[in-house]
Design an enzyme around this catalytic site. Structure first.
Site, PDB file in Angstrom:
ATOM      1  N   HIS A  85       7.984   8.808   8.513  1.00  0.00           N
ATOM      2  CA  HIS A  85       7.038   8.397   7.472  1.00  0.00           C
ATOM      3  C   HIS A  85       5.749   7.845   8.078  1.00  0.00           C
ATOM      4  CE1 HIS A  85       7.865   3.958   7.719  1.00  0.00           C
ATOM      5  NE2 HIS A  85       9.088   4.332   8.013  1.00  0.00           N
ATOM      6  N   ASP A  99       3.468   5.741   6.387  1.00  0.00           N
ATOM      7  CA  ASP A  99       3.002   4.429   5.921  1.00  0.00           C
ATOM      8  C   ASP A  99       3.604   3.295   6.739  1.00  0.00           C
ATOM      9  OD1 ASP A  99       5.560   4.989   4.710  1.00  0.00           O
ATOM     10  OD2 ASP A  99       5.207   3.326   3.315  1.00  0.00           O
ATOM     11  N   ASP A 134       7.124   1.502  13.409  1.00  0.00           N
ATOM     12  CA  ASP A 134       7.861   1.928  12.218  1.00  0.00           C
ATOM     13  C   ASP A 134       6.856   2.525  11.236  1.00  0.00           C
ATOM     14  OD1 ASP A 134       9.591   2.209  10.068  1.00  0.00           O
ATOM     15  OD2 ASP A 134       9.668   0.065   9.615  1.00  0.00           O
ATOM     16  N   GLU A 153       7.278   5.581   2.267  1.00  0.00           N
ATOM     17  CA  GLU A 153       8.692   5.279   2.513  1.00  0.00           C
ATOM     18  C   GLU A 153       8.975   3.788   2.402  1.00  0.00           C
ATOM     19  OE1 GLU A 153      12.232   4.340   5.215  1.00  0.00           O
ATOM     20  OE2 GLU A 153      10.175   3.563   5.175  1.00  0.00           O
ATOM     21  N   GLU A 154       8.024   2.977   2.846  1.00  0.00           N
ATOM     22  CA  GLU A 154       8.241   1.537   2.875  1.00  0.00           C
ATOM     23  C   GLU A 154       8.365   0.924   1.480  1.00  0.00           C
ATOM     24  OE1 GLU A 154       9.085  -0.024   5.333  1.00  0.00           O
ATOM     25  OE2 GLU A 154       8.194   0.786   7.155  1.00  0.00           O
TER      26      GLU A 154
END
Length: 415
Positions: free
Chosen positions: A83, A85, A146, A180-181
């Protein structure tokens, strides 16, 4: 296979980390922030430059691309997904990545805020990284490993495979997702367009980790209704929804069922957002447990707390609404044991012992698995996520690149 290869994964990651892609949980657009597409456009350009002809960014912010098959075998189409974001828990603007070469094994003080120290005592994985090259942010932002580490690793693996046609593989699809977050990463993904049969998210942590289990997750919104009266004439009439909300939060258990008091396979009830006035207050919760059936019990417990507190405020009332977020992907992945077996084989080929783990969280793979695309999670090296202490080992990232390449090869060899 990689002895003479000059890895560029760190340079890719540093480039991606400097692009602000923070998602916004309060936004009603998709993607939630337009700036996520800034990284998407760069990724399409880079994928095209390494020779991928069909790389594209769609209107929803998804990047799709294909590494074409170079084998005569009929191989299942696999997908690698990460992802774009970063979490809104900590600023992702103006990230300044710093490379700490040949890390000495001690605490790492970050220069832009000397109060931010990545302490070995609090981050024991660092003990294993002595001698590695460690990337951190500068102390005022998160790093974005991440999941930009995962993105960099997938792009690097694609570059390697295209440069080394002797490594046989089937069609490989690449998917980079927004949001995604905030739990919306695959909300608008086109699985028919993706055309994969199995997938792997590159969004895990420590070297060798491979994860086939996540929390099951629900969102809960409690809405409290008070009675608003001019404060000058409010005696025995006014009921503050905010005070009810405060008492409700205070009534939550202090020694269990919270993220700060649980570990391993223990679930929790976690308030994440509150807003309100005298007349109306809202509290958003996330409910988590590895056993899906346990969610209902946690939600019932929360409802009983709500009802008990509201009953002490005559005239107040409240509602509780539950929305499903995602489910434990192990319920699906246990039906396809080869997906995990091949991942573990690839990790062993890198010279690392696979570490089977459960995620106290979720990934895009959670929802993808239940959408018909079985999808476990593989390590990237990203550690101490969502905050200023985030770090990643360059050597871990290089091992993740190799794992992707070997995994593509294993699928071809086993077909």
């Amino acid at each position: 296979m990689f002895k003479q290869y000059q890895f560029k994964v760190a340079e890719r990651f540093i480039r991606y980390a400097q692009i602000d892609t923070e998602s916004d949980p309060m936004s009603e657009t998709f993607p939630s922030t337009a700036k996520q597409k800034d990284l998407g456009r760069l990724l399409v350009k880079e994928l095209q430059e390494i020779g991928i002809k069909d790389a594209e960014l769609d209107e929803h912010g998804y990047v799709y691309a294909t590494i074409p098959s170079n084998t005569d075998k009929k191989v299942p189409v696999i997908c690698f997904c990460s992802h774009m974001d970063t979490s809104s828990d900590c600023s992702g603007a103006n990230v300044k990545p710093i490379v700490h070469k040949n890390y000495d094994g001690g605490d790492i003080q970050l220069p832009d805020d000397p109060a931010i120290v990545i302490r070995v005592a609090e981050h024991p994985y660092l003990k294993e990284k002595k001698g590695d090259d460690i990337i951190t942010a500068s102390g005022t932002t998160l790093l974005g490993a991440d999941d930009k580490a995962g993105i960099a690793e997938i792009v690097e693996a694609a570059d390697f495979l295209l440069q080394h046609p002797e490594v046989k593989h089937g069609d490989i699809r690449i998917l980079f997702t927004p949001d995604e977050e905030i739990g919306k990463g695959v909300e608008k993904v086109n699985l028919d367009k993706l055309g994969a049969q199995f997938a792997y998210t590159m969004d895990g942590g420590e070297l060798g980790a491979v994860e086939d289990e996540t929390f099951s997750a629900d969102a809960v919104k409690i809405t409290i209704y008070g009675i608003s009266i001019h404060p000058g004439s409010a005696k025995n009439k006014l009921v503050s929804a905010m005070k009810v909300a405060g008492d409700l939060l205070a009534a939550l258990p202090k020694d269990m069922l919270s993220p700060e008091t649980t570990e391993d396979r223990e679930g929790f009830i976690h308030p994440v957002r509150m807003q309100g006035t005298v007349e109306k207050a809202e509290i958003d919760f996330i409910i988590r447990d590895f056993t899906t059936a346990a969610l209902e019990g946690h939600e019932g417990y929360l409802r009983r707390i709500m009802e008990k507190v509201v009953a002490t405020y005559p005239g107040a009332r409240a509602t509780l609404k539950v929305a499903e977020q995602y489910r434990n992907m192990k319920e699906v992945l246990d039906q396809y044991p080869q997906v995990m077996a091949y991942a573990e084989e690839a990790i062993r080929k890198v010279g690392v012992s696979p570490v089977k783990m459960s995620i106290r969280g979720g990934t895009d793979g959670s929802r993808l698995s239940f959408m018909g695309l079985p999808c476990p999670n593989i390590f990237t090296g990203e550690m101490a996520l969502h905050g200023k202490h985030e770090y990643v080992s360059i050597q871990d990232m290089q091992k993740a690149v190799q794992t992707i390449v070997y995994l593509a090869q294993v699928w071809e060899q086993r077909s």
